[in-house]
Design a protein around this motif. Sequence first.
Motif, PDB file in Angstrom:
ATOM      1  N   ALA A 172     -11.091  49.775  12.830  1.00  0.00           N
ATOM      2  CA  ALA A 172     -11.457  50.962  12.042  1.00  0.00           C
ATOM      3  C   ALA A 172     -10.554  51.024  10.824  1.00  0.00           C
ATOM      4  O   ALA A 172      -9.444  50.480  10.833  1.00  0.00           O
ATOM      5  CB  ALA A 172     -11.311  52.235  12.866  1.00  0.00           C
ATOM      6  N   SER A 173     -11.006  51.705   9.804  1.00  0.00           N
ATOM      7  CA  SER A 173     -10.163  51.895   8.634  1.00  0.00           C
ATOM      8  C   SER A 173      -8.920  52.686   9.042  1.00  0.00           C
ATOM      9  O   SER A 173      -8.996  53.582   9.884  1.00  0.00           O
ATOM     10  CB  SER A 173     -10.956  52.658   7.567  1.00  0.00           C
ATOM     11  N   SER A 178      -7.500  43.206  17.610  1.00  0.00           N
ATOM     12  CA  SER A 178      -8.812  42.566  17.733  1.00  0.00           C
ATOM     13  C   SER A 178      -9.084  41.772  16.448  1.00  0.00           C
ATOM     14  O   SER A 178      -8.394  41.952  15.436  1.00  0.00           O
ATOM     15  CB  SER A 178      -9.895  43.631  17.919  1.00  0.00           C
ATOM     16  N   SER A 201     -16.391  51.415  18.271  1.00  0.00           N
ATOM     17  CA  SER A 201     -16.760  50.397  19.256  1.00  0.00           C
ATOM     18  C   SER A 201     -15.786  50.440  20.437  1.00  0.00           C
ATOM     19  O   SER A 201     -16.189  50.453  21.609  1.00  0.00           O
ATOM     20  CB  SER A 201     -16.743  49.016  18.594  1.00  0.00           C
ATOM     21  N   THR A 202     -14.497  50.508  20.107  1.00  0.00           N
ATOM     22  CA  THR A 202     -13.491  50.576  21.185  1.00  0.00           C
ATOM     23  C   THR A 202     -13.581  51.907  21.923  1.00  0.00           C
ATOM     24  O   THR A 202     -13.442  51.948  23.154  1.00  0.00           O
ATOM     25  CB  THR A 202     -12.080  50.315  20.599  1.00  0.00           C
ATOM     26  N   ASN A 211     -11.372  43.177  26.295  1.00  0.00           N
ATOM     27  CA  ASN A 211     -10.186  42.549  25.682  1.00  0.00           C
ATOM     28  C   ASN A 211      -8.935  43.281  26.169  1.00  0.00           C
ATOM     29  O   ASN A 211      -9.025  44.275  26.895  1.00  0.00           O
ATOM     30  CB  ASN A 211     -10.287  42.524  24.141  1.00  0.00           C
ATOM     31  N   ARG A 271     -11.231  56.693  13.587  1.00  0.00           N
ATOM     32  CA  ARG A 271     -11.675  57.057  12.229  1.00  0.00           C
ATOM     33  C   ARG A 271     -13.138  56.658  12.067  1.00  0.00           C
ATOM     34  O   ARG A 271     -13.503  55.490  12.161  1.00  0.00           O
ATOM     35  CB  ARG A 271     -10.864  56.347  11.151  1.00  0.00           C
TER      36      ARG A 271
HETATM   37  C1  LIG Z   1     -13.041  46.798   6.509  1.00  0.00           C
HETATM   38  C2  LIG Z   1     -13.707  47.367   7.741  1.00  0.00           C
HETATM   39  C3  LIG Z   1     -13.635  48.727   7.967  1.00  0.00           C
HETATM   40  C4  LIG Z   1     -14.250  49.295   9.101  1.00  0.00           C
HETATM   41  N1  LIG Z   1     -14.114  50.639   9.301  1.00  0.00           N
HETATM   42  C5  LIG Z   1     -14.537  51.180  10.458  1.00  0.00           C
HETATM   43  C6  LIG Z   1     -14.231  52.540  10.759  1.00  0.00           C
HETATM   44  O1  LIG Z   1     -13.601  53.259   9.968  1.00  0.00           O
HETATM   45  N2  LIG Z   1     -14.629  53.021  11.968  1.00  0.00           N
HETATM   46  C7  LIG Z   1     -15.281  52.247  12.894  1.00  0.00           C
HETATM   47  O2  LIG Z   1     -15.565  52.756  13.982  1.00  0.00           O
HETATM   48  N3  LIG Z   1     -15.622  50.952  12.621  1.00  0.00           N
HETATM   49  C8  LIG Z   1     -15.258  50.389  11.443  1.00  0.00           C
HETATM   50  N4  LIG Z   1     -15.527  49.075  11.160  1.00  0.00           N
HETATM   51  C9  LIG Z   1     -16.414  48.327  12.077  1.00  0.00           C
HETATM   52  C10 LIG Z   1     -15.668  47.758  13.291  1.00  0.00           C
HETATM   53  O3  LIG Z   1     -14.644  46.903  12.855  1.00  0.00           O
HETATM   54  C11 LIG Z   1     -16.647  46.990  14.192  1.00  0.00           C
HETATM   55  O4  LIG Z   1     -17.496  47.920  14.848  1.00  0.00           O
HETATM   56  C12 LIG Z   1     -15.958  46.110  15.214  1.00  0.00           C
HETATM   57  O5  LIG Z   1     -16.917  45.553  16.068  1.00  0.00           O
HETATM   58  C13 LIG Z   1     -14.936  46.871  16.047  1.00  0.00           C
HETATM   59  O6  LIG Z   1     -14.442  46.011  17.040  1.00  0.00           O
HETATM   60  P1  LIG Z   1     -13.051  46.302  17.760  1.00  0.00           P
HETATM   61  O7  LIG Z   1     -13.121  47.678  18.287  1.00  0.00           O
HETATM   62  O8  LIG Z   1     -12.983  45.271  18.845  1.00  0.00           O
HETATM   63  O9  LIG Z   1     -11.994  46.085  16.749  1.00  0.00           O
HETATM   64  C14 LIG Z   1     -14.960  48.475  10.021  1.00  0.00           C
HETATM   65  C15 LIG Z   1     -15.019  47.104   9.787  1.00  0.00           C
HETATM   66  C16 LIG Z   1     -14.390  46.555   8.664  1.00  0.00           C
HETATM   67  C17 LIG Z   1     -14.451  45.061   8.445  1.00  0.00           C
END
Ligand SMILES: Cc1cc2nc3c(=O)[nH]c(=O)nc-3n(C[C@H](O)[C@H](O)[C@H](O)COP(=O)(O)O)c2cc1C
Length: 209
Positions: free
Chosen positions: A10-11, A35, A99-100, A111, A132
């Motif tokens: 997330a940002s 991640s 997502s998390t 993970n 966020r």
């Molecule tokens: C630059 C960037 C900003 C992102 N911002 C958000 C965010 O603010 N909130 C969010 O829920 N997902 C955001 N995402 C999408 C998540 O990274 C994506 O759903 C990812 O699968 C999350 O996986 P994780 O929870 O394993 O890190 C963003 C992705 C990128 C590349």
Amino acid sequence: MRVFLGITGASGAPYAKGILDRLLGAGAEIGLCASSAGIEVLATELYRDATLPRDEVLARFLGDGSDSVTVYGADDWKSPYASGSAKVDAYVVCPCSMSTVGMLASGAMSNLIHRAASVALKERRTLVLVPRETPLSSIHLRGLATLNEAGAVILFAAPGFYHGAESVQDLVDFVVARCLDQLGIDTDLVRRWGEGSSDLRPEVPRRAS
Ligand SMILES: Cc1cc2nc3c(=O)[nH]c(=O)nc-3n(C[C@H](O)[C@H](O)[C@H](O)COP(=O)(O)O)c2cc1C
């Protein structure tokens, strides 16, 4: 103090950096897991280059603190943070993607970040999630409510402006300080409401003449 810091996609990378630096300053032993989306966000938001390799991102992120931080891969089930038998004082996921949030709320653990957070909940230990996203769907809201009911602190990345913020860093510090409060770590990052000079009081709105 032993703390797990999970970084997801997330940002909010500046919040993660601020928390890491303050934990290091407090002498904490830190286990860190990011991640792949978390790495991409660190690279994008802190180093303005989404293509930076993972190792380079982590080296820059840890800086001089690498001796006090152990970095784990997302599939490292042998990590102490994967088990409730390891002594851990607190767990933070910052930033925390939706997502998390969804994974954690469903009880799934694909993970080490999900696993560590689930361990925190089942062992009734401090778990701080810094999500966020905006706006939020009812799916997000239900997930957050479920996690709150299970014992997590939902510390939204929502800085206040009432402490006289003058820079983006002031807004980052606001969220970092609130997170460290949850871990019982005192900081001088942000003056507390009601302490210090009266200029912290909100201005009376001016009437149009
Ligand atoms: C630059 C960037 C900003 C992102 N911002 C958000 C965010 O603010 N909130 C969010 O829920 N997902 C955001 N995402 C999408 C998540 O990274 C994506 O759903 C990812 O699968 C999350 O996986 P994780 O929870 O394993 O890190 C963003 C992705 C990128 C590349």
